[in-house]
Design an enzyme around this catalytic site. Structure first.
Site, mmCIF file in Angstrom:
data_model
loop_
_atom_site.group_PDB
_atom_site.id
_atom_site.type_symbol
_atom_site.label_atom_id
_atom_site.label_comp_id
_atom_site.label_asym_id
_atom_site.label_seq_id
_atom_site.Cartn_x
_atom_site.Cartn_y
_atom_site.Cartn_z
ATOM 1 N N CYS A 37 53.786 19.934 68.659
ATOM 2 C CA CYS A 37 54.306 20.986 67.778
ATOM 3 C C CYS A 37 54.081 20.638 66.306
ATOM 4 O O CYS A 37 53.888 19.475 65.955
ATOM 5 C CB CYS A 37 55.797 21.191 68.048
ATOM 6 N N ASP A 59 66.784 20.248 72.752
ATOM 7 C CA ASP A 59 66.552 19.483 71.523
ATOM 8 C C ASP A 59 67.899 18.903 71.077
ATOM 9 O O ASP A 59 68.953 19.343 71.539
ATOM 10 C CB ASP A 59 65.973 20.442 70.465
HETATM 11 O O1 LIG Z 1 59.150 21.086 63.557
HETATM 12 C C1 LIG Z 1 59.905 21.688 62.788
HETATM 13 O O2 LIG Z 1 59.817 21.556 61.557
HETATM 14 C C2 LIG Z 1 60.966 22.594 63.332
HETATM 15 C C3 LIG Z 1 61.671 23.390 62.444
HETATM 16 C C4 LIG Z 1 62.646 24.232 62.919
HETATM 17 C C5 LIG Z 1 62.931 24.309 64.259
HETATM 18 C C6 LIG Z 1 62.241 23.506 65.164
HETATM 19 C C7 LIG Z 1 61.260 22.653 64.715
HETATM 20 N N1 LIG Z 1 60.553 21.827 65.587
HETATM 21 C C8 LIG Z 1 60.915 21.612 66.947
HETATM 22 O O3 LIG Z 1 61.979 20.677 67.017
HETATM 23 C C9 LIG Z 1 61.879 19.933 68.214
HETATM 24 C C10 LIG Z 1 62.036 18.450 67.955
HETATM 25 O O4 LIG Z 1 61.134 17.985 67.008
HETATM 26 P P1 LIG Z 1 60.938 16.395 66.750
HETATM 27 O O5 LIG Z 1 59.935 15.925 67.778
HETATM 28 O O6 LIG Z 1 62.276 15.744 66.909
HETATM 29 O O7 LIG Z 1 60.375 16.268 65.369
HETATM 30 C C11 LIG Z 1 60.563 20.305 68.850
HETATM 31 O O8 LIG Z 1 60.839 21.256 69.865
HETATM 32 C C12 LIG Z 1 59.800 21.015 67.780
HETATM 33 O O9 LIG Z 1 59.046 22.029 68.393
#
Ligand SMILES: O=C(O)c1ccccc1N[C@@H]1O[C@H](COP(=O)(O)O)[C@@H](O)[C@H]1O
Length: 206
Positions: free
Chosen positions: A8, A127
């Site tokens: 992502c 998450d």
């Molecule tokens: O990635 C981002 O900036 C974000 C912003 C707002 C909502 C979700 C976002 N990302 C998602 O968050 C989870 C966890 O991310 P991390 O691996 O802990 O950095 C993941 O599902 C991203 O798709």
């Protein structure tokens, strides 16, 4: 079970194609203006048009306007949607697209009941909860809160890294894992070695 991998926070075509070369099953694009990984609909759709077949682009929204969601997803029939805010099932199901609903987990949550509130979802993404931040926090939640069985395929997210993904897959046995910050060089830019090692780690854990 085969564990799929979603990378992502893609902001450029080089990172998108690099992740595909290393075996990513899905790529996430963040349409949340406050995120350092924000990408415009125009840039994202230009990248999606260059993706190889059998890779799913996922459009991530946080309580977005209907007009923005429609603008993004009508540009290419390949889009799946990830709702990462407080969207209801009625709001999520109005786009004739497969979607996953993100739930931000904290102690005491009944994850099975929350999942059951989204009967039209293709998957549920779990998450870490952090007050005031909708996602991409780099924080891990307590995986032992996840019930042994859920009514939807589980996408595990939240603070996954090259170091912990193998153990996460072994312990949780998710349908897929999703990572953003854990494979970055800097916000919005991916590290090829981390992407490669992350996908290898996820496959070793399955
Ligand atoms: O990635 C981002 O900036 C974000 C912003 C707002 C909502 C979700 C976002 N990302 C998602 O968050 C989870 C966890 O991310 P991390 O691996 O802990 O950095 C993941 O599902 C991203 O798709």
């Amino acid at each position: 079970m085969n564990c799929r991998v979603k990378i992502c926070g893609i902001t450029n075509v080089e990172d998108a194609l690099m992740a595909c070369r290393h075996g990513a099953d899905a790529l996430g694009f963040v349409f949340y203006a406050k995120s350092p990984r924000y990408v415009s609909p125009e840039v994202a759709n230009d990248i999606v048009a260059q993706l190889p077949p059998f890779v799913t682009p996922v459009a991530l929204f946080v309580d977005a306007d209907e007009s923005l969601i429609t603008k993004v997803v009508t540009a290419n029939s390949r889009w799946m949607i990830q709702f990462h805010g407080s969207e209801t099932e009625a709001e999520c199901s109005g786009y004739q697209r497969p979607y996953m609903k993100a739930l931000r987990v904290k102690e005491g949550d009944d994850i099975a009941s929350l999942t059951d509130q989204y009967p039209t979802a293709s998957a549920i993404l779990l998450d870490a909860y952090k007050a005031g931040v909708p996602g991409g926090t780099g924080e891990v939640f307590n995986w032992s809160l996840i019930p042994a069985s859920l009514s939807k395929p589980l996408v595990l997210a939240g603070g996954l890294t090259v170091e912990n993904v193998e153990q996460a897959v072994k312990q949780v046995a998710p349908y897929a894992v999703d990572v953003s910050g854990g494979v970055e060089l800097s916000k919005g830019l991916k590290s090829e070695s981390k992407v490669q090692e992350f996908i290898s780690g996820a496959k070793r854990g399955q």
